[in-house]
Enzyme design. Structure first.
Site, PDB file in Angstrom:
ATOM      1  N   ASP A  18      76.185  58.271  37.889  1.00  0.00           N
ATOM      2  CA  ASP A  18      75.500  58.240  36.466  1.00  0.00           C
ATOM      3  C   ASP A  18      74.141  57.966  36.907  1.00  0.00           C
ATOM      4  O   ASP A  18      73.148  58.318  36.285  1.00  0.00           O
ATOM      5  CB  ASP A  18      76.320  57.045  35.632  1.00  0.00           C
ATOM      6  CG  ASP A  18      77.261  57.743  35.087  1.00  0.00           C
ATOM      7  OD1 ASP A  18      77.637  58.895  35.183  1.00  0.00           O
ATOM      8  OD2 ASP A  18      78.170  57.108  34.450  1.00  0.00           O
ATOM      9  N   SER A  76      62.492  56.270  51.611  1.00  0.00           N
ATOM     10  CA  SER A  76      63.374  57.117  51.448  1.00  0.00           C
ATOM     11  C   SER A  76      63.331  58.765  51.729  1.00  0.00           C
ATOM     12  O   SER A  76      62.300  58.843  52.484  1.00  0.00           O
ATOM     13  CB  SER A  76      63.707  57.157  49.753  1.00  0.00           C
ATOM     14  OG  SER A  76      62.607  57.692  48.957  1.00  0.00           O
ATOM     15  N   LYS A  98      74.696  61.839  56.088  1.00  0.00           N
ATOM     16  CA  LYS A  98      74.040  60.797  55.349  1.00  0.00           C
ATOM     17  C   LYS A  98      75.197  59.835  54.989  1.00  0.00           C
ATOM     18  O   LYS A  98      75.688  60.095  54.206  1.00  0.00           O
ATOM     19  CB  LYS A  98      73.273  61.649  54.357  1.00  0.00           C
ATOM     20  CG  LYS A  98      72.370  60.694  53.422  1.00  0.00           C
ATOM     21  CD  LYS A  98      71.652  61.254  52.292  1.00  0.00           C
ATOM     22  CE  LYS A  98      70.424  60.401  51.472  1.00  0.00           C
ATOM     23  NZ  LYS A  98      71.087  59.447  51.056  1.00  0.00           N
ATOM     24  N   CYS A 140      54.890  81.808  14.251  1.00  0.00           N
ATOM     25  CA  CYS A 140      53.773  82.297  13.317  1.00  0.00           C
ATOM     26  C   CYS A 140      53.839  83.792  12.994  1.00  0.00           C
ATOM     27  O   CYS A 140      52.830  84.196  12.490  1.00  0.00           O
ATOM     28  CB  CYS A 140      52.426  81.675  13.988  1.00  0.00           C
ATOM     29  SG  CYS A 140      51.958  82.938  15.299  1.00  0.00           S
TER      30      CYS A 140
HETATM   31  S1  IVH Z   1      66.591  58.418  57.865  1.00  0.00           S
HETATM   32  C1  IVH Z   1      62.112  57.562  56.726  1.00  0.00           C
HETATM   33  N1  IVH Z   1      69.262  59.038  58.505  1.00  0.00           N
HETATM   34  O1  IVH Z   1      69.354  57.541  52.891  1.00  0.00           O
HETATM   35  C2  IVH Z   1      63.582  57.585  56.049  1.00  0.00           C
HETATM   36  N2  IVH Z   1      68.787  57.664  56.263  1.00  0.00           N
HETATM   37  O2  IVH Z   1      67.920  58.581  50.648  1.00  0.00           O
HETATM   38  C3  IVH Z   1      64.519  57.087  57.034  1.00  0.00           C
HETATM   39  N3  IVH Z   1      70.516  57.156  54.817  1.00  0.00           N
HETATM   40  O3  IVH Z   1      66.994  55.022  52.851  1.00  0.00           O
HETATM   41  C4  IVH Z   1      65.889  57.445  56.869  1.00  0.00           C
HETATM   42  N4  IVH Z   1      72.107  57.922  56.188  1.00  0.00           N
HETATM   43  O4  IVH Z   1      69.381  54.229  53.508  1.00  0.00           O
HETATM   44  C5  IVH Z   1      68.230  58.321  57.392  1.00  0.00           C
HETATM   45  N5  IVH Z   1      71.320  59.640  58.833  1.00  0.00           N
HETATM   46  C6  IVH Z   1      70.617  58.999  58.021  1.00  0.00           C
HETATM   47  C7  IVH Z   1      71.040  58.238  56.752  1.00  0.00           C
HETATM   48  C8  IVH Z   1      69.937  57.566  55.997  1.00  0.00           C
HETATM   49  C9  IVH Z   1      71.841  57.531  55.129  1.00  0.00           C
HETATM   50  C10 IVH Z   1      69.888  56.458  53.657  1.00  0.00           C
HETATM   51  C11 IVH Z   1      69.030  55.455  53.992  1.00  0.00           C
HETATM   52  C12 IVH Z   1      67.754  55.896  53.177  1.00  0.00           C
HETATM   53  C13 IVH Z   1      68.215  56.750  52.123  1.00  0.00           C
HETATM   54  C14 IVH Z   1      67.368  57.837  51.713  1.00  0.00           C
END
Ligand code: IVH
Length: 718
Positions: free
Chosen positions: A55, A102, A138, A442
């Site tokens: 959400d 981010s 990720k 219009c």
């Molecule tokens: S690299 C400069 N690698 O995703 C950015 N982030 O949406 C460095 N995250 O703040 C982040 N897995 O908390 C990176 N393999 C990964 C990641 C990762 C999770 C998170 C992290 C970041 C967020 C960004």
């Protein structure tokens, strides 16, 4: 389904932004800022979020979609510009030596291709030049920065708002994946990664919590966050947290030349690194690895929500640098959103500020990814026919008829879209949609110009829909932003025969006209003596206004907030701008050349500006407005943090060590203004081989001219 299930924090993200009035959008943006701010606060500092992650994402994307549709209404405290939440009371603050950023997102294969294309373009690499990336899961947890000095862990900090996080050192020390000491590490080393909880540990924790009558956690990420952020480290110690290292902050000596080698180094120091991290040779390879991880997702035993791609070569990462909150060298490829089938009940046409006729699908309400969707954008008439933005076939050429079963999705952006149609379920009485060739508002002819996917009403100012939308744009936040005069009021004033606000200039004559009217504003519903006076005063306050706002407020097609700012900085004053537009003809002459030589101004925008300023009725309306105003000149911004801060620089000729995009990004990041043409205001011309008329003009004007190497020395990049 009950209303509360459809609406998140009182907001219904199923309402397509394109169907909203400015007033409704403004109100929604305000409510979104509050709801997301509260959710951030809960998530980062209270650990008992009222909103689910899904959400939260839905609202955040809805906010972004609204801002895309109503750029003028974007708030100063927009949730889009915020990385996290301020730190909670109770933990000490830690200012990050290197900001914790981010990632921007990719939602489909095409976005990944674009990511690769943009990087190549920025770096000036051909399509065939080798360019390696790493791809890794990720992790859905919370990021943590660990600072080692002389190989000893001295501090652990959460991301916080990216600049300042919370000091959670004592808690981090209880996590077994986090080494307390290192061997052969740089004197200063900040290791960054994700704290997370495995599914098994999460289930066990919730079971224990239930048994003990304590609160349970909604998902492993919240459990991880709640556990790390305990003021009592013994509680954290009792929670099974894990940590994957994937990045670093400040380092006293570089740890490697490639991302992949750096990860190996982190592993050698004893950190857990993700074993699905792989070096890939290009977009195809990345996508293959993405699909593999997607397949494995359910069996990993911990939550992931996508795959992160990073340029492997760290020297290239440095050159690519950062946008305001995200690196150019990395992207998160998110796993796909949900899809749902529903019936297309009708198609409405809305007329926008520039006369665009936009079809909107009215759908039988359906839940997609936890949100009820009842409208979807249909873009334009080609889209309904099964033709895409570049003339390509979409949906295998299947058209959309009212009554059809359509598949709706909410990928990436929040605006619901139609992915497909089921021709086998088409009702017998379904008829192809006939796109109107007259404006439904219009009655003027609605025509499509060559090369334009959009059909537009030709009514101009006589079209009430266009006029009202123009007025709403005019009073928007990034335009005149008059207190007490929002979209709702201008719409009412437009239709009110006495107030008769038909064009922007009428706003500024309102006080005088109202004084002569028998039916006064103060006597109308919702108004009184004070509010009417306040409104007139607020209007008067806005007579003095900077040029960039005026240019944006005119609502010229293709001129957004940044385009207006670029034009304002270039011309400096209204008089100079108007004179240049009077002198210009599309596609030729000195005024045209000057206009399109501005960085950020292309032929399409240039032609649009000239056409608008030279259209007699349009111009009369603009001149009437200007006569009411005191337009402030705009100068280039000055900062003093670098040798080129506040200077206006021009690049010409061939650059050999970087592309124009890279040179421009670098110069701008140092506070310089990059212009496309040489004038008396130019401070430095950087001339590469093949520099022609600009070098000559610079010499004539006595502008300092240097070569690329001298520029790199000047800015300390040599
Ligand atoms: S690299 C400069 N690698 O995703 C950015 N982030 O949406 C460095 N995250 O703040 C982040 N897995 O908390 C990176 N393999 C990964 C990641 C990762 C999770 C998170 C992290 C970041 C967020 C960004």
């Amino acid at each position: 389904m009950a209303a509360k299930d459809r609406v998140i924090a009182g907001i219904d993200p199923g309402v397509a932004p394109s169907t909203l009035t400015d007033a409704a959008a403004q109100d929604l943006l305000e409510r979104l800022a509050t709801a997301l701010g509260q959710a951030n606060q809960d998530y980062h500092t209270a650990d008992s979020p009222a909103l689910s992650d899904a959400d939260y994402d839905v609202l955040k994307r809805y906010n972004a979609a609204l801002e895309a549709q109503f750029p003028a209404l974007k708030r100063i405290d927009s949730p889009s510009d915020q990385v996290g939440a301020p730190v909670a009371d109770g933990f000490g603050k830690v200012k990050h030596a290197v900001r914790m950023l981010s990632l921007s997102n990719a939602f489909d294969d095409e976005d990944v291709q674009d990511f690769d294309d943009q990087i190549r373009k920025f770096l000036g690499l051909g399509a065939d030049a080798p360019l390696a990336y790493t791809a890794e899961p990720k992790i859905d947890g919370l990021s943590l920065s660990l600072r080692y000095e002389n190989s000893v862990l001295i501090q652990a900090a959460t991301r916080g708002d990216g600049e300042t996080g919370e000091n959670v050192t004592d808690n981090a020390r209880t996590i077994s994946d986090i080494p307390q000491t290192l061997t052969d590490a740089p004197d200063v080393l900040e290791v960054r990664g994700e704290v997370y909880m495995s599914h098994a540990d999460f289930d066990a924790l919730n079971a224990r919590q239930t048994e003990a009558g304590g609160k349970t956690f909604a998902n492993p990420r919240n459990a991880a966050a709640g556990s790390l952020r305990q003021l009592d480290p013994t509680i954290t110690a009792a929670r099974p947290l894990k940590f994957f290292a994937y990045a670093w902050g400040e380092v006293s000596t570089p740890i490697a030349d490639q991302q992949s080698a750096a990860i190996d180094k982190l592993a050698a120091w004893g950190f857990s690194t993700n074993d699905l991290t792989q070096v890939c040779e290009g977009p195809d390879d990345l996508l293959t690895h993405y699909r593999k991880i997607e397949q494995l997702r359910a069996e990993l035993g911990y939550d992931i929500d996508g795959v992160v791609y990073k340029v492997d070569d760290l020297a290239l990462q440095r050159r690519l640098g950062f946008r305001s909150t995200t690196p150019r060298w990395a992207i998160a490829h998110k796993f796909p959103a949900e899809l749902a089938w529903t019936r297309l009940e009708s198609i409405d046409i809305q007329v926008g500020r520039t006369g665009a006729l936009s079809p909107v699908a009215r759908l039988q309400p359906v839940t997609v990814g936890g949100v009820v969707v009842s409208n979807a954008t249909l873009h334009n008439e080609d889209y309904i026919k099964g033709i895409g933005g570049n003339g390509e076939v979409i949906r295998e050429g299947r058209d959309l008829c009212v009554g059809d079963w359509v598949q709706v999705y909410r990928a990436g952006d929040v605006i619901p879209k139609i992915k497909d149609v089921d021709p086998t379920k088409r009702p017998d009485d379904a008829v192809p949609f006939v796109f109107p060739d007259v404006c439904p508002e219009c009655g003027s002819a609605a025509i499509r110009e060559d090369g334009d996917a959009v059909r537009r009403c030709t009514g101009g100012l006589i079209c009430p829909a266009q006029a009202v939308e123009k007025l709403k744009h005019f009073v928007g936040r990034a335009a005149f932003d008059i207190e007490g005069l929002g979209a709702k009021q201008v719409e009412a004033f437009y239709h009110d025969p006495d107030l008769s606000v038909k064009q922007p200039a009428d706003i500024f004559t309102l006080r005088a006209r109202d004084a002569d009217n028998l039916a006064k504003l103060k006597n109308r519903d919702g108004w009184g003596e004070t509010s009417a006076k306040n409104l007139f005063d607020a209007i008067d306050d806005r007579r003095r206004i900077p040029l960039n706002r005026v240019l944006f407020s005119l609502g010229i097609r293709h001129v957004g907030e940044s385009g207006a700012a670029i034009l304002a900085r270039h011309y400096g004053s209204w008089a100079a701008f108007a004179a240049a537009m009077d002198a210009a003809s599309i596609g030729e002459g000195a005024a045209w050349d000057d206009l399109i030589s501005i960085d950020g101004v292309g032929a399409v925008m240039a032609a649009s500006v000239i056409t608008t300023l030279q259209q007699p009725a349009e111009r009369a309306s603009i001149d009437a407005l200007i006569a009411e105003l005191d337009v402030q000149d705009v100068a280039a911004p000055a900062t003093d943090s670098s040798p080129v801060a506040g200077k206006t620089v021009v690049f010409t000729g061939t650059l050999e060590k970087m592309t124009r995009a890279e040179a421009k990004a670098r110069a701008e990041s140092l506070g310089a203004k990059v212009s496309g043409s040489v004038s008396a205001k130019t401070d430095i011309l950087i001339a590469g081989p093949g520099a022609g008329s600009k070098a000559k003009k610079a010499a004539d004007l006595g502008v300092e001219t240097i070569d690329e190497d001298a520029w790199l020395t000047l800015i300390g990049d040599a």
